[in-house]
Scaffold this motif. Structure first.
Motif, mmCIF file in Angstrom:
data_model
loop_
_atom_site.group_PDB
_atom_site.id
_atom_site.type_symbol
_atom_site.label_atom_id
_atom_site.label_comp_id
_atom_site.label_asym_id
_atom_site.label_seq_id
_atom_site.Cartn_x
_atom_site.Cartn_y
_atom_site.Cartn_z
ATOM 1 N N GLY A 174 0.821 -1.207 0.000
ATOM 2 C CA GLY A 174 0.000 0.000 0.000
ATOM 3 C C GLY A 174 0.856 1.258 0.000
ATOM 4 N N ALA A 175 1.965 1.223 0.726
ATOM 5 C CA ALA A 175 2.864 2.372 0.753
ATOM 6 C C ALA A 175 3.505 2.592 -0.615
ATOM 7 N N ILE A 176 3.874 1.525 -1.285
ATOM 8 C CA ILE A 176 4.457 1.640 -2.624
ATOM 9 C C ILE A 176 3.434 2.197 -3.601
ATOM 10 N N ALA A 177 2.196 1.704 -3.529
ATOM 11 C CA ALA A 177 1.142 2.194 -4.426
ATOM 12 C C ALA A 177 0.848 3.670 -4.153
ATOM 13 N N LEU A 198 1.167 6.779 -6.769
ATOM 14 C CA LEU A 198 0.045 7.645 -7.101
ATOM 15 C C LEU A 198 0.307 9.104 -6.735
ATOM 16 N N MET A 199 1.005 9.335 -5.661
ATOM 17 C CA MET A 199 1.295 10.705 -5.248
ATOM 18 C C MET A 199 2.233 11.396 -6.236
ATOM 19 N N GLY A 200 3.054 10.631 -6.921
ATOM 20 C CA GLY A 200 4.022 11.225 -7.837
ATOM 21 C C GLY A 200 3.564 11.275 -9.276
ATOM 22 N N LEU A 201 2.304 10.939 -9.554
ATOM 23 C CA LEU A 201 1.847 10.912 -10.943
ATOM 24 C C LEU A 201 1.866 12.293 -11.590
ATOM 25 N N SER A 202 1.544 13.321 -10.839
ATOM 26 C CA SER A 202 1.500 14.650 -11.441
ATOM 27 C C SER A 202 2.898 15.132 -11.819
ATOM 28 N N ASN A 203 3.915 14.656 -11.139
ATOM 29 C CA ASN A 203 5.285 15.067 -11.417
ATOM 30 C C ASN A 203 6.012 14.089 -12.339
ATOM 31 N N LYS A 204 5.342 13.056 -12.745
ATOM 32 C CA LYS A 204 5.985 12.015 -13.533
ATOM 33 C C LYS A 204 6.349 12.541 -14.921
ATOM 34 N N LYS A 236 -2.453 14.773 -17.974
ATOM 35 C CA LYS A 236 -2.936 15.601 -16.877
ATOM 36 C C LYS A 236 -3.907 14.772 -16.045
ATOM 37 N N ARG A 237 -3.604 14.610 -14.781
ATOM 38 C CA ARG A 237 -4.460 13.841 -13.880
ATOM 39 C C ARG A 237 -5.427 14.789 -13.185
ATOM 40 N N TYR A 238 -6.623 14.307 -12.954
ATOM 41 C CA TYR A 238 -7.640 15.116 -12.299
ATOM 42 C C TYR A 238 -7.790 14.683 -10.860
#
Length: 174
Positions: free
Chosen positions: A51-54, A58-64, A170-172
């Motif tokens: 869960g921590a890895i996921a 997910l938290m870094g998707l906007s900066n990916k 772009k993630r919403y």
């Protein structure tokens, strides 16, 4: 001799000699529930690293950072036409639409309701999901009819040297 066959082979008068009466019910209901709760706790604790890895992903998707991908040449896409492509990976289907002479939009074309494919309908100037009659606005990707409640993820495009490139997704926020 007939009396010998009727004789019970054990000292007890019934066949309960193989039951340990002191430990007959070693796993009662309370013991079973303790075992079940303990197993659930072990499962929950063991899933925390995944869960921590996921969450970190997910938290870094906007900066990916995404690789720049050429979709098509400007001369090959007429106003009102669309081009299907895959971005950011081969498993992510997307559609590029040329709305005006200098306006291009692109979206991942999996419906946000149940992931059915979304198609550009040139005559109606809208994106349609045929599964449940979902309709999306081509300018914004926002749903205008049907069961979808979230907009389509937008693929950011750039025009450079008469070619159209996909540069990122772009993630919403939910």
């Amino acid at each position: 001799m007939a009396d010998e066959n009727k004789r019970i082979p054990f000292e007890e008068d019934n066949y309960t000699h193989n039951i340990d009466r002191n430990n007959e019910r070693s796993l009662d209901r309370r013991g079973f529930m303790k075992t079940l709760v303990g197993a659930a706790g072990v499962f929950a604790v063991s899933s925390l690293p995944w869960g921590a890895i996921a969450a970190k992903e997910l938290m870094g998707l906007s900066n990916k950072e995404y690789q720049r991908l050429k979709i098509a040449d400007v001369k090959d896409v007429a106003v009102g036409d669309s081009v299907e492509f895959h971005y950011p990976s081969e498993h992510d289907s997307a559609v590029l639409i040329r709305l005006k002479k200098d306006k291009y939009v692109a979206y991942q074309n999996a419906c946000t309701h149940l992931m059915c494919p979304v198609y550009w309908v040139k005559e109606q100037q809208e994106m349609v999901c045929p599964c449940h009659h979902g309709i999306f606005d081509a300018n914004t990707g926002a749903p205008t009819a049907g069961p979808p409640r979230r907009p389509l993820p937008e693929v950011i495009v750039e025009v450079d040297s008469e070619s159209i490139y996909a540069v990122r997704v772009k993630r919403y926020e939910a």
